[in-house]
Design a protein around this motif. Structure first.
Motif, PDB file in Angstrom:
ATOM      1  N   HIS A 146      64.127  45.323  46.992  1.00  0.00           N
ATOM      2  CA  HIS A 146      62.852  44.693  47.288  1.00  0.00           C
ATOM      3  C   HIS A 146      62.317  45.263  48.589  1.00  0.00           C
ATOM      4  CE1 HIS A 146      63.251  41.767  44.098  1.00  0.00           C
ATOM      5  NE2 HIS A 146      64.494  41.592  44.472  1.00  0.00           N
ATOM      6  N   VAL A 147      61.082  45.577  48.576  1.00  0.00           N
ATOM      7  CA  VAL A 147      60.437  46.081  49.773  1.00  0.00           C
ATOM      8  C   VAL A 147      59.460  45.013  50.227  1.00  0.00           C
ATOM      9  CG1 VAL A 147      58.997  47.910  50.729  1.00  0.00           C
ATOM     10  CG2 VAL A 147      60.637  48.425  48.916  1.00  0.00           C
ATOM     11  N   ASN A 148      59.567  44.674  51.467  1.00  0.00           N
ATOM     12  CA  ASN A 148      58.663  43.662  52.011  1.00  0.00           C
ATOM     13  C   ASN A 148      57.339  44.312  52.367  1.00  0.00           C
ATOM     14  OD1 ASN A 148      60.482  41.570  51.774  1.00  0.00           O
ATOM     15  ND2 ASN A 148      61.416  42.021  53.748  1.00  0.00           N
ATOM     16  N   VAL A 149      56.408  44.157  51.492  1.00  0.00           N
ATOM     17  CA  VAL A 149      55.068  44.687  51.710  1.00  0.00           C
ATOM     18  C   VAL A 149      54.143  43.494  51.846  1.00  0.00           C
ATOM     19  CG1 VAL A 149      53.221  46.083  50.721  1.00  0.00           C
ATOM     20  CG2 VAL A 149      55.608  46.706  50.317  1.00  0.00           C
ATOM     21  N   ASN A 163      46.994  37.451  51.068  1.00  0.00           N
ATOM     22  CA  ASN A 163      47.542  36.418  51.948  1.00  0.00           C
ATOM     23  C   ASN A 163      48.240  37.090  53.137  1.00  0.00           C
ATOM     24  OD1 ASN A 163      46.829  34.302  50.186  1.00  0.00           O
ATOM     25  ND2 ASN A 163      48.643  34.717  48.959  1.00  0.00           N
ATOM     26  N   PRO A 164      47.466  37.492  54.134  1.00  0.00           N
ATOM     27  CA  PRO A 164      48.115  38.147  55.284  1.00  0.00           C
ATOM     28  C   PRO A 164      49.040  37.186  56.009  1.00  0.00           C
ATOM     29  CG  PRO A 164      45.793  37.767  55.702  1.00  0.00           C
ATOM     30  CD  PRO A 164      46.062  37.330  54.283  1.00  0.00           C
ATOM     31  N   PRO A 165      50.078  37.738  56.621  1.00  0.00           N
ATOM     32  CA  PRO A 165      51.019  36.851  57.343  1.00  0.00           C
ATOM     33  C   PRO A 165      50.311  36.130  58.487  1.00  0.00           C
ATOM     34  CG  PRO A 165      51.524  39.167  57.771  1.00  0.00           C
ATOM     35  CD  PRO A 165      50.432  39.125  56.745  1.00  0.00           C
ATOM     36  N   ARG A 166      50.717  34.883  58.728  1.00  0.00           N
ATOM     37  CA  ARG A 166      50.104  34.081  59.809  1.00  0.00           C
ATOM     38  C   ARG A 166      50.686  34.480  61.147  1.00  0.00           C
ATOM     39  NH1 ARG A 166      50.593  28.046  57.457  1.00  0.00           N
ATOM     40  NH2 ARG A 166      50.234  28.645  55.314  1.00  0.00           N
TER      41      ARG A 166
END
Length: 140
Positions: A127-130, A135-138
């Motif tokens: 899994h690649v965390n893209v 939903n951009p990270p807060r």
């Protein structure tokens, strides 16, 4: 004298037929046998080339299709491509069900396909965390 001539003619005919059969069948048999010999020696890249030559001679040969799948599986670990070749080998066998050797190859291709599908299912998934663009990270 007549018997001797008949015997000579018969032997010449047998020799001609044998020569014809060996010459006509030798390209495929030689590539297949050479590829197997190279596989046993651990020379997978050269075995691939030999199987490729046999495949070019007869692209519907279950022997070549199964062997190409095996090399892809073992050498390159290209499991999806190997599964495609195994499936094609099984399909090619269905047209020639009367031949015992073809039945043996079909069984082998089915076993190889089962093994490859098991490897695909058992393989860890990377899994690649893209970041998701919706939903951009807060930021805290």
């Amino acid at each position: 004298m007549k018997r001797m001539n008949m015997r000579i003619q018969r032997n010449l005919l047998r020799g001609f037929v044998l020569t014809f059969l060996l010459t006509a069948c030798s390209p495929f048999i030689n590539h297949h046998a050479e590829g197997l010999r190279l596989l046993e020696a651990g020379r997978n890249a050269e075995a691939w080339e030999a199987f490729e030559k046999g495949y070019e001679k007869n692209p519907l040969s279950p022997f070549s299709l199964n062997n190409k799948g095996y090399v892809l599986e073992m050498r390159d670990e290209k499991l999806f491509e190997a599964a495609k070749f195994y499936r094609r080998a099984i399909a090619a066998c269905e047209d020639q069900r009367d031949d015992k050797e073809v039945k043996r190859i079909e069984k082998m291709a089915r076993e190889n396909l089962s093994r490859v599908l098991w490897k695909i299912q058992a393989a860890p998934r990377w899994h690649v965390n893209v970041p998701d663009p919706k939903n951009p990270p807060r930021k805290s």
